[in-house]
Motif scaffolding. Structure first.
Motif, short mmCIF file in Angstrom:
data_model
loop_
_atom_site.label_atom_id
_atom_site.label_comp_id
_atom_site.label_asym_id
_atom_site.label_seq_id
_atom_site.Cartn_x
_atom_site.Cartn_y
_atom_site.Cartn_z
N UNK A 100 0.86 -1.21 -0.15
CA UNK A 100 0.09 0.02 -0.09
C UNK A 100 0.95 1.22 -0.05
N UNK A 101 1.97 1.22 0.91
CA UNK A 101 2.73 2.32 0.99
C UNK A 101 3.36 2.62 -0.26
N UNK A 117 -5.29 -4.51 10.17
CA UNK A 117 -4.90 -3.51 9.15
C UNK A 117 -6.44 -2.46 9.15
N UNK A 118 -7.59 -3.06 9.43
CA UNK A 118 -8.74 -2.13 9.44
C UNK A 118 -8.53 -1.25 10.59
N UNK A 119 -8.10 -1.72 11.51
CA UNK A 119 -7.98 -0.87 12.90
C UNK A 119 -7.09 0.09 12.73
N UNK A 120 -5.83 -0.27 11.92
CA UNK A 120 -4.86 0.67 11.83
C UNK A 120 -5.29 1.57 10.64
N UNK A 121 -6.34 1.60 10.18
CA UNK A 121 -6.80 2.33 9.02
C UNK A 121 -6.27 2.31 7.67
N UNK A 154 -9.03 -1.26 0.02
CA UNK A 154 -7.70 -0.57 0.32
C UNK A 154 -8.30 1.07 0.52
N UNK A 155 -7.60 1.44 1.77
CA UNK A 155 -8.19 2.98 2.14
C UNK A 155 -6.93 3.84 1.35
N UNK A 156 -7.37 4.69 0.47
CA UNK A 156 -6.43 5.56 -0.17
C UNK A 156 -5.41 6.29 0.75
N UNK A 157 -4.21 6.16 0.68
CA UNK A 157 -3.41 6.90 1.33
C UNK A 157 -2.60 8.13 0.62
N UNK A 158 -2.99 9.34 1.22
CA UNK A 158 -2.48 10.65 0.37
C UNK A 158 -0.85 10.55 0.31
#
Lengths: 124, 124, 124, 124
Positions: free
Chosen positions: B25-26, B60-64, B76-80
């Motif tokens: 993700x990163x 991973x959900x609790x970590x956002x 996946x939650x998009x990371x700026x």
DNA sequence: GTGGTCTAGACCACG
DNA sequence: GTGGTCTAGACCACT
């Protein structure tokens, strides 16, 4: 001799004792032939079980950092200067190997890492 | 999506899944809103239990890093871009903090460490 | 008719539809005999499955809030003014019952709760 | 320590354990450093699986209400008086926020709600 | 099909 | 004894 046990750490206590003793041997504050505290007294002063300290001493004996004479005590095995350097380098490389691999995967640059180390190193 | 499980590692399987997903993700190979494989299919393809994968997804959900819709799937939650850089830096610092502390105790010099990193980095 | 679906909520979609329709009926913005959108059109406009909307309509029919004529459509069952008040009071009490019980256990005072409600109520 | 599991509740067991433990911590009947029952013994006395209790403890640990030392047990993290009040207020507001919103939509008056709460509060 | 919960039983490391 | 991890299999609710 200064050993600090962190109860909340995920690392087992015997490992904490081991690494701290090794560090002090490599640093030179524990020198050849020096007698270590007895298992019982160290256990008492750290507030941990005798078994835990014994395991640490046993491991260190296997690794060649100390030797024990039954009924007398445990003594530091002197490390030659070359051996100290070699050991240090080995430890450093081991610790950094996987870390670096992960950094690469994430796309972190070498330059950034070197910079961060420089910064972290200065802080007291 | 590429995940490799090493059975010989001492790290628990769910943690291996977590870190590899975070890395991707990163790194950007998993992007905003992208649907992850279902826990069941991933479990099957990795040869591990459904619960093990679920535990990783939950963490991973609790970590956002992702969110889950019951009965539909996980996304996946998009990371700026800023957040990615911030996160990366945070991870790098955390990983290096204790390592550096130990190096200092052993009396290893900053120059030596920087040199070793440079060497390790080049190796393929 | 205004219905908003939150995908990320833990409440099932059909329940979200139900409560929102009930609220609008009790409020009076949906009145006696008024025709509701067809299952298919509502499903399409909400972006959910037809089955989901059907389940909501079925439940509401069982609860007496609407009736369906096969092949024609679904219609609101008018609620008498007394029934509305009674229903409202019932819903309010149900919603507050457990909440209050928990507050008591935690030792939160009645005064504090009343105060917080007053504050929350004013905010737009 | 008093925990009651309701099998008929729709809330999952681990959540019931969590909320009841949190309530007791916030109420002050579980205090700083106090050792909680082991997951095994609690599981046995509640008649549920070890894993269910573990899940509750894990969640509470990530929420900062307790910490666990492997092989030793789990301990309550002391909550400062201010933190307790802050937490309580936060919980109260969260629980009431959506409830109030729905009341407004239905056209229920603030006065009615306050009155009902007063009544419900007195009942034993 | 999906995720959410729960169970019973197993093996390991630590103390 | 303690917690940490993993498994296989089950039932449920939602879509």
């Amino acid at each position: 001799m200064n050993i600090v046990i962190t109860n909340t750490s995920k690392k087992p206590i015997y490992e904490q004792i081991e690494t701290q003793l090794i560090e002090q041997i490599l640093k030179g504050s524990l020198t050849d032939g020096e007698q270590l505290p007895s298992i019982r007294s160290l256990a008492r002063s750290l507030g941990v079980s005798v078994i835990t300290v014994k395991r640490a001493y046993d491991d260190l004996e296997t690794q060649g950092y100390l030797y024990t004479i039954g009924g007398k005590g445990s003594y530091v095995v002197g490390q030659s200067q070359e051996r100290v350097q070699e050991k240090q380098r080995q430890i450093v490389e081991e610790q950094l190997y996987h870390t670096i691999a992960e950094f690469k995967i994430m796309g972190v640059g070498k330059k950034d890492v070197l910079e961060i180390i420089s910064l972290l190193w200065e802080e007291e």
